[in-house]
Enzyme design. Structure first.
Site, PDB file in Angstrom:
ATOM      1  N   LYS A  77      41.582  25.797  55.008  1.00  6.17           N
ATOM      2  CA  LYS A  77      40.427  25.805  54.227  1.00  6.17           C
ATOM      3  C   LYS A  77      39.742  24.436  53.967  1.00  6.17           C
ATOM      4  O   LYS A  77      38.491  24.241  54.172  1.00  6.17           O
ATOM      5  CB  LYS A  77      40.554  26.833  53.006  1.00  6.17           C
ATOM      6  CG  LYS A  77      40.576  28.120  53.631  1.00  6.17           C
ATOM      7  CD  LYS A  77      40.352  29.053  52.505  1.00  6.17           C
ATOM      8  CE  LYS A  77      40.625  30.432  52.637  1.00  6.17           C
ATOM      9  NZ  LYS A  77      40.294  31.103  51.672  1.00  6.17           N
ATOM     10  N   ASP A 118      33.982  33.279  49.720  1.00  7.86           N
ATOM     11  CA  ASP A 118      35.206  33.582  48.936  1.00  7.86           C
ATOM     12  C   ASP A 118      34.567  33.711  47.560  1.00  7.86           C
ATOM     13  O   ASP A 118      34.998  34.701  46.844  1.00  7.86           O
ATOM     14  CB  ASP A 118      36.367  32.711  48.856  1.00  7.86           C
ATOM     15  CG  ASP A 118      37.308  32.911  49.983  1.00  7.86           C
ATOM     16  OD1 ASP A 118      37.277  33.808  50.776  1.00  7.86           O
ATOM     17  OD2 ASP A 118      37.909  31.730  50.364  1.00  7.86           O
TER      18      ASP A 118
END
Length: 297
Positions: A77, A118
């Site tokens: 990420k 997210d």
């Protein structure tokens, strides 16, 4: 017919990838392929195991092979950011990307745009608890890419009086805290190693596991194995979704805590990515029906 498993592949079908290591545990292919099948969209979602040293080649492949986009998961990420053409302001602030959109311009060139959905997925199950969480003490276990999204979300949404980052590598936690100093208007951030964090855990209203500890197949593990530190006034939120009821959540529930599993976050962040790739809303009822047999405790 099982939703998400009978996807028609044609010469026009555009692939979307999950890039991570490991990925065999992921339910993202089932979620997205159920959506594509339900809505008759010409996409297919594939889980691709990408070792760390192969990430640049994988990102180049998205562009070269005509992918519509990708999701990015552990451990890529943060590392993926410099490999993209640009990131959204949200992803730049968090310093981590979980969604890539491949957008062709008029000349045929493809731009890779990184985003982080997210935050939306994480906050979704907390909205009904906002009165309890506003200005509360909180603990985040972990200092990786998922933790960055969580810390950003908590600082900007709830303005906690204290937000403790519990990191096995304190230097990494300190770096995370420094990165978010601009958003820490109440000077709430502090970093602790696990062996000194018990008082912070006991006094926290919200405890979030943002590590992969407890994820299948290592289901006997817990990121906080001291169940005596949990109590009825607390909310314990585990971002791990496989299994849905982790050891952390089972032990917290046994002590009377309110528990939140990672499935709602998983669907929420997926819905935001799906919208960017397809321009459509994820058919949540169909997705939840497809997932339900997998989460029978």
């Amino acid at each position: 017919m099982t939703p998400g498993t009978d996807v028609s592949i044609r010469a026009t079908t555009r692939p979307i990838a999950l890039l991570g290591d490991p990925v065999a545990h992921s339910f993202s292919p089932l979620i997205h392929n159920t959506g594509f099948q339900t809505q008759g969209l010409d996409f297919v979602y594939l889980a691709c195991r990408v070792p760390k040293d192969a990430l640049p080649e994988a990102i180049a492949g998205l562009r070269a092979l005509g992918f519509a986009g990708a999701n990015v998961t552990i451990p890529h990420k943060e590392a993926v950011r410099p490999l993209l053409d640009r990131c959204t302001p949200r992803a730049e602030a968090i310093g981590a990307v979980n969604t890539i959109v491949c957008r062709a311009d008029g000349s045929g060139a493809v731009e890779l745009i990184g985003d982080n959905t997210d935050v939306e997925g994480f906050l979704e199950p907390l909205q009904s608890l906002a009165d309890r969480l506003a200005g509360a003490e909180m603990v985040v276990l972990g200092a990786g890419g998922a933790a960055r999204a969580v810390v950003y979300a908590l600082l900007t949404e709830f303005r906690p009086t204290r937000l403790t980052i519990v990191a096995r590598t304190p230097a990494r936690g300190e770096a995370l805290a420094a990165d978010f100093a601009t958003y820490d208007t109440r000077r709430a951030l502090q970093v602790m190693a696990p062996d000194e964090a018990a008082p912070a855990v006991r006094s926290a209203c919200l405890i979030v596991n943002a590590t992969p500890v407890g994820m299948h197949p290592h289901v006997a593990a817990s990121p906080w194995p001291h169940a005596e530190d949990f109590g009825p006034e607390q909310i314990v939120y585990d971002l791990v979704y496989n299994p849905v009821r982790t050891r952390l959540l089972r032990e917290a529930a046994a002590r009377g805590a309110t528990t939140i599993d990672g499935l709602t976050m998983l669907i929420g962040q997926a819905a935001a990515a799906y919208r960017q790739w397809t321009g459509r809303e994820l058919p949540r009822e169909a997705v939840q029906a497809a997932l339900k047999p997998l989460f029978q405790d």
